[in-house]
Design a protein around this motif. Sequence first.
Motif, PDB file in Angstrom:
ATOM      1  N   LYS A  33       0.698  -1.184  -0.118  1.00 19.93           N
ATOM      2  CA  LYS A  33      -0.120   0.115  -0.105  1.00 19.93           C
ATOM      3  C   LYS A  33       0.797   1.063  -0.267  1.00 19.93           C
ATOM      4  N   LEU A  34       0.461   2.368  -0.809  1.00 23.93           N
ATOM      5  CA  LEU A  34       1.336   3.389  -0.742  1.00 23.93           C
ATOM      6  C   LEU A  34       1.440   4.171   0.760  1.00 23.93           C
ATOM      7  N   ALA A  35       2.750   4.674   0.939  1.00 25.74           N
ATOM      8  CA  ALA A  35       2.985   5.057   2.208  1.00 25.74           C
ATOM      9  C   ALA A  35       3.336   6.409   2.106  1.00 25.74           C
ATOM     10  N   LYS A  36       2.769   7.291   3.265  1.00 24.93           N
ATOM     11  CA  LYS A  36       3.087   8.456   3.735  1.00 24.93           C
ATOM     12  C   LYS A  36       4.255   8.758   4.439  1.00 24.93           C
ATOM     13  N   PRO A  37       4.958   9.563   4.586  1.00 25.14           N
ATOM     14  CA  PRO A  37       6.296   9.611   5.422  1.00 25.14           C
ATOM     15  C   PRO A  37       5.804   9.606   6.866  1.00 25.14           C
ATOM     16  N   SER A  38       4.557   9.914   7.165  1.00 25.03           N
ATOM     17  CA  SER A  38       4.063   9.734   8.749  1.00 25.03           C
ATOM     18  C   SER A  38       3.412   8.087   9.001  1.00 25.03           C
ATOM     19  N   SER A  39       3.237   7.211   7.907  1.00 22.42           N
ATOM     20  CA  SER A  39       2.814   6.191   7.943  1.00 22.42           C
ATOM     21  C   SER A  39       3.722   5.303   9.044  1.00 22.42           C
ATOM     22  N   GLU A  40       2.960   4.455   9.982  1.00 22.39           N
ATOM     23  CA  GLU A  40       3.676   3.838  11.086  1.00 22.39           C
ATOM     24  C   GLU A  40       4.029   2.458  10.418  1.00 22.39           C
ATOM     25  N   VAL A  41       5.426   2.316  10.987  1.00 21.01           N
ATOM     26  CA  VAL A  41       6.041   1.018  10.511  1.00 21.01           C
ATOM     27  C   VAL A  41       6.007   0.157  11.923  1.00 21.01           C
ATOM     28  N   LYS A  42       5.823  -1.221  11.554  1.00 20.74           N
ATOM     29  CA  LYS A  42       5.909  -2.156  12.705  1.00 20.74           C
ATOM     30  C   LYS A  42       6.859  -3.298  12.457  1.00 20.74           C
ATOM     31  N   VAL A  43       7.350  -4.055  13.307  1.00 25.19           N
ATOM     32  CA  VAL A  43       8.092  -5.185  12.972  1.00 25.19           C
ATOM     33  C   VAL A  43       7.145  -6.166  12.209  1.00 25.19           C
ATOM     34  N   GLY A  44       7.720  -6.613  11.408  1.00 17.61           N
ATOM     35  CA  GLY A  44       7.145  -7.652  10.306  1.00 17.61           C
ATOM     36  C   GLY A  44       6.466  -7.188   8.838  1.00 17.61           C
ATOM     37  N   ASP A  45       6.399  -5.631   9.049  1.00 17.88           N
ATOM     38  CA  ASP A  45       5.877  -5.087   7.693  1.00 17.88           C
ATOM     39  C   ASP A  45       7.018  -5.393   6.577  1.00 17.88           C
ATOM     40  N   VAL A  46       6.574  -5.328   5.431  1.00 17.39           N
ATOM     41  CA  VAL A  46       7.234  -5.334   4.125  1.00 17.39           C
ATOM     42  C   VAL A  46       7.351  -3.940   3.581  1.00 17.39           C
ATOM     43  N   VAL A  47       8.580  -3.396   3.392  1.00 20.43           N
ATOM     44  CA  VAL A  47       8.554  -1.825   2.560  1.00 20.43           C
ATOM     45  C   VAL A  47       9.509  -2.341   1.577  1.00 20.43           C
ATOM     46  N   GLU A  48       8.717  -1.446   0.596  1.00 19.33           N
ATOM     47  CA  GLU A  48       9.313  -1.630  -0.778  1.00 19.33           C
ATOM     48  C   GLU A  48       9.840   0.081  -1.167  1.00 19.33           C
ATOM     49  N   ILE A  49      11.006   0.089  -1.518  1.00 19.31           N
ATOM     50  CA  ILE A  49      11.357   1.267  -1.963  1.00 19.31           C
ATOM     51  C   ILE A  49      11.730   1.431  -3.558  1.00 19.31           C
ATOM     52  N   ARG A  50      11.089   2.214  -4.206  1.00 21.80           N
ATOM     53  CA  ARG A  50      11.567   2.429  -5.708  1.00 21.80           C
ATOM     54  C   ARG A  50      12.413   3.214  -5.849  1.00 21.80           C
ATOM     55  N   PHE A  51      13.652   3.185  -5.971  1.00 21.00           N
ATOM     56  CA  PHE A  51      14.750   4.305  -6.288  1.00 21.00           C
ATOM     57  C   PHE A  51      14.740   4.481  -8.014  1.00 21.00           C
ATOM     58  N   GLU A  52      15.458   5.521  -8.318  1.00 19.72           N
ATOM     59  CA  GLU A  52      15.510   5.453  -9.797  1.00 19.72           C
ATOM     60  C   GLU A  52      16.045   4.351 -10.624  1.00 19.72           C
ATOM     61  N   HIS A  53      17.274   3.758 -10.120  1.00 22.65           N
ATOM     62  CA  HIS A  53      17.927   2.752 -10.919  1.00 22.65           C
ATOM     63  C   HIS A  53      17.745   1.248 -10.165  1.00 22.65           C
ATOM     64  N   ARG A  54      16.999   1.432  -8.997  1.00 18.89           N
ATOM     65  CA  ARG A  54      16.854   0.293  -8.195  1.00 18.89           C
ATOM     66  C   ARG A  54      15.717  -0.003  -7.186  1.00 18.89           C
ATOM     67  N   HIS A  55      15.173  -0.954  -7.150  1.00 19.16           N
ATOM     68  CA  HIS A  55      13.870  -1.262  -6.321  1.00 19.16           C
ATOM     69  C   HIS A  55      14.481  -2.452  -5.234  1.00 19.16           C
ATOM     70  N   ILE A  56      14.013  -2.037  -3.799  1.00 14.79           N
ATOM     71  CA  ILE A  56      14.496  -2.904  -2.974  1.00 14.79           C
ATOM     72  C   ILE A  56      13.301  -3.257  -2.088  1.00 14.79           C
ATOM     73  N   LYS A  57      13.308  -4.335  -1.618  1.00 17.13           N
ATOM     74  CA  LYS A  57      12.290  -4.638  -0.709  1.00 17.13           C
ATOM     75  C   LYS A  57      12.916  -5.428   0.552  1.00 17.13           C
ATOM     76  N   ILE A  58      12.297  -4.988   1.674  1.00 19.07           N
ATOM     77  CA  ILE A  58      12.847  -5.306   3.251  1.00 19.07           C
ATOM     78  C   ILE A  58      11.712  -5.649   4.196  1.00 19.07           C
ATOM     79  N   GLU A  59      11.866  -6.439   4.940  1.00 15.23           N
ATOM     80  CA  GLU A  59      11.103  -6.893   5.995  1.00 15.23           C
ATOM     81  C   GLU A  59      11.542  -6.438   7.168  1.00 15.23           C
ATOM     82  N   VAL A  60      10.725  -5.423   8.080  1.00 14.42           N
ATOM     83  CA  VAL A  60      11.174  -4.880   9.264  1.00 14.42           C
ATOM     84  C   VAL A  60      11.426  -5.873  10.290  1.00 14.42           C
TER      85      VAL A  60
END
Length: 88
Positions: A33-60
């Motif tokens: 789901k699209l996230a705002k800067p103020s979105s809450e992050v919890k342990v177990g969440d999957v965060v995906e970041i789309r940089f210009e030349h790279r996409h990463i996916k992490i689990e908190v």
Amino acid sequence: MRLDKYLKVSRIIKRRTVAKDLADDSRVLINDKLAKPSSEVKVGDVVEIRFEHRHIKIEVSFLSDKILRSNPPMYELIEDKRIEKAVD
């Protein structure tokens, strides 16, 4: 913890303002789901970041307000894709 603060404290992004700008540009997802800067992050969440030349996916995996060497890793890398720009 706020998304922009987590990205900075976990050292994924060096500055909180850069993390805020990425989220404002709709380039960060939390649990698909699209996230705002103020979105809450919890342990177990999957965060995906789309940089210009790279996409990463992490689990908190850990949350902390401070950067300490004694802290366990704050995330586990799930996926890291390089994005090739099409040359015309």
